[in-house]
Design an enzyme around this catalytic site. Structure first.
Site, PDB file in Angstrom:
ATOM      1  N   ASP A   1       0.812  -1.215   0.000  1.00 57.08           N
ATOM      2  CA  ASP A   1       0.000   0.000   0.000  1.00 57.08           C
ATOM      3  C   ASP A   1       0.850   1.271   0.000  1.00 57.08           C
ATOM      4  OD1 ASP A   1      -2.035  -1.797   0.289  1.00 57.08           O
ATOM      5  OD2 ASP A   1      -2.901  -0.886   2.086  1.00 57.08           O
ATOM      6  N   ASP A   2       0.186   2.347  -0.403  1.00 58.73           N
ATOM      7  CA  ASP A   2       0.651   3.741  -0.215  1.00 58.73           C
ATOM      8  C   ASP A   2       1.680   4.225  -1.235  1.00 58.73           C
ATOM      9  OD1 ASP A   2      -1.055   3.545   1.901  1.00 58.73           O
ATOM     10  OD2 ASP A   2       0.416   3.988   3.461  1.00 58.73           O
TER      11      ASP A   2
ATOM     12  N   HIS B   1      -6.283   3.030  -3.791  1.00 57.98           N
ATOM     13  CA  HIS B   1      -6.175   3.295  -2.349  1.00 57.98           C
ATOM     14  C   HIS B   1      -6.551   4.749  -2.052  1.00 57.98           C
ATOM     15  CE1 HIS B   1      -5.020   2.064   1.599  1.00 57.98           C
ATOM     16  NE2 HIS B   1      -3.872   2.701   1.663  1.00 57.98           N
TER      17      HIS B   1
ATOM     18  N   HIS C   1      -6.001   9.488   0.872  1.00 58.15           N
ATOM     19  CA  HIS C   1      -5.822   8.648   2.058  1.00 58.15           C
ATOM     20  C   HIS C   1      -6.531   9.191   3.294  1.00 58.15           C
ATOM     21  CE1 HIS C   1      -3.473   5.740   4.566  1.00 58.15           C
ATOM     22  NE2 HIS C   1      -3.389   5.085   3.429  1.00 58.15           N
TER      23      HIS C   1
ATOM     24  N   HIS D   1       3.654  -2.400   3.103  1.00 57.55           N
ATOM     25  CA  HIS D   1       3.663  -1.040   2.548  1.00 57.55           C
ATOM     26  C   HIS D   1       4.966  -0.788   1.785  1.00 57.55           C
ATOM     27  CE1 HIS D   1       0.498  -0.621   5.570  1.00 57.55           C
ATOM     28  NE2 HIS D   1       0.093   0.450   4.903  1.00 57.55           N
TER      29      HIS D   1
HETATM   30 ZN    ZN Z   1      -2.630   3.197   3.256  1.00 57.01          ZN
END
Ligand code: ZN
Length: 316
Positions: free
Chosen positions: A112-113, A163, A167, A256
């Site tokens: 993620d991210d 995503h 955020h 991540h």
């Molecule tokens: Zn995230």
């Protein structure tokens, strides 16, 4: 010159006969020969029977329909090739894992991210070295700043998910939820040429409006069954243990590659993969995980398997 030239007269008769025969051949048999090719494409069952029952006009229509279908099929194939899809059963649903047999030890790593400088590419190098595929949940505003990194992710054959743009954890009205998700998807498509039907809510928050919107648009909402629990203080050893202790067939692992210092993740990743390989795991993307689940379900329906995931609406 009352009489016709006998040679001229014979020639005229001969020419007329040739013309008549040619007309019959060209008018009847030639179109049939040409059209039969088109009919074979359009109707592979019994082209002769179809052809015999059709006039030339109808046969041409069938041929055109055949072409139209072929073009539509090609578009569908292309669409499939460039879409990270969700099987119908999981559209508009939230999943944490899927049920697979112990014999089908597949697991999905998710990151993620990103896209994020340095770490995303380090993760890509490790995945390449280990010859495995994973799924990356991109943040729209990070993608805007690092499009080339996202392109490397898809070029390496990994799957993409959405995503959100910024955020958010807090509650958002529906129009903001739509913007957060659809703007990100639009940029993913613009940057990579891929569409994704996968969504992961920031922080795993399922109650702030983003999840409701994603469900309403038939995204699959991907949570996780294993959390590496990366934090500023975590050692790579802790991350390895967190993943290995919770790994299971059909599981989804949360990691991540962006949003901060991911040194520990990059250090832990080769160990996590190697150890899971030793346990007999293979690594799949989320779309592949659903395909495996579908295959598993087909083989177990006859054995009255209990109904596992997805989590129905209203429970999550
Ligand atoms: Zn995230």
């Amino acid at each position: 010159m009352d009489e016709l030239n006998p040679f001229f007269s014979k020639s005229m008769v001969l020419l007329a006969a040739i013309t008549a025969i040619s007309t019959i051949i060209i008018g009847t048999f030639l179109p049939t020969l040409i059209l039969s090719g088109g009919i074979v494409e359009a109707n592979s069952n019994s082209p002769e029977i179809v052809l015999a029952s059709l006039g030339v006009q109808e046969a041409m229509t069938v041929r055109l329909e055949g072409f139209t279908k072929a073009i539509a099929q090609k578009q569908t194939d292309k669409e499939k090739r460039f879409t990270f899809a969700v099987t119908p059963e999981f559209q508009g649903k939230t999943l944490y894992e899927v049920a697979l047999d112990e014999s089908e030890k597949a697991i999905a790593l998710t990151f993620d991210d990103g896209p994020w400088p340095i770490y995303t590419e380090q993760v890509l190098d490790i995945l390449k070295e280990q010859d495995i595929k994973a799924t990356f949940f991109l943040i729209g505003q990070h993608l805007k700043h690092h499009p080339a990194i996202a392109q490397k992710v898809v070029e390496a054959g990994h799957a993409l998910g959405n995503h959100t743009w910024s955020h958010h954890y807090h509650n958002v009205p529906r129009e903001i939820a739509a913007q957060e998700i659809e703007d990100t998807n639009a940029l993913i498509y613009e940057t990579t040429g891929f569409k994704t039907h996968w969504f992961r809510p920031p922080g795993g928050v399922l109650t702030n409006g983003l999840n409701d919107y994603a469900h309403s648009q038939n995204y699959a909402v991907a949570m996780w069954s294993s959390d590496a629990r990366e934090s500023f203080f975590s050692s790579s050893g802790a991350l390895v243990n967190n993943v290995l202790n919770s790994a299971k067939p059909g599981g989804i692992v949360l990691l991540h590659d962006g949003g901060g210092d991911r040194t520990a993740t990059v250090q832990a990743l080769p160990i996590i993969i190697t150890k899971l390989k030793e346990r007999g795991y293979k690594f799949v993307t989320l779309p592949e995980l659903l395909e495996l689940y579908e295959q598993h379900q087909q083989t177990t329906i006859a054995e009255n398997a209990p109904n596992p995931t997805p989590v129905p609406d209203g429970i999550d």
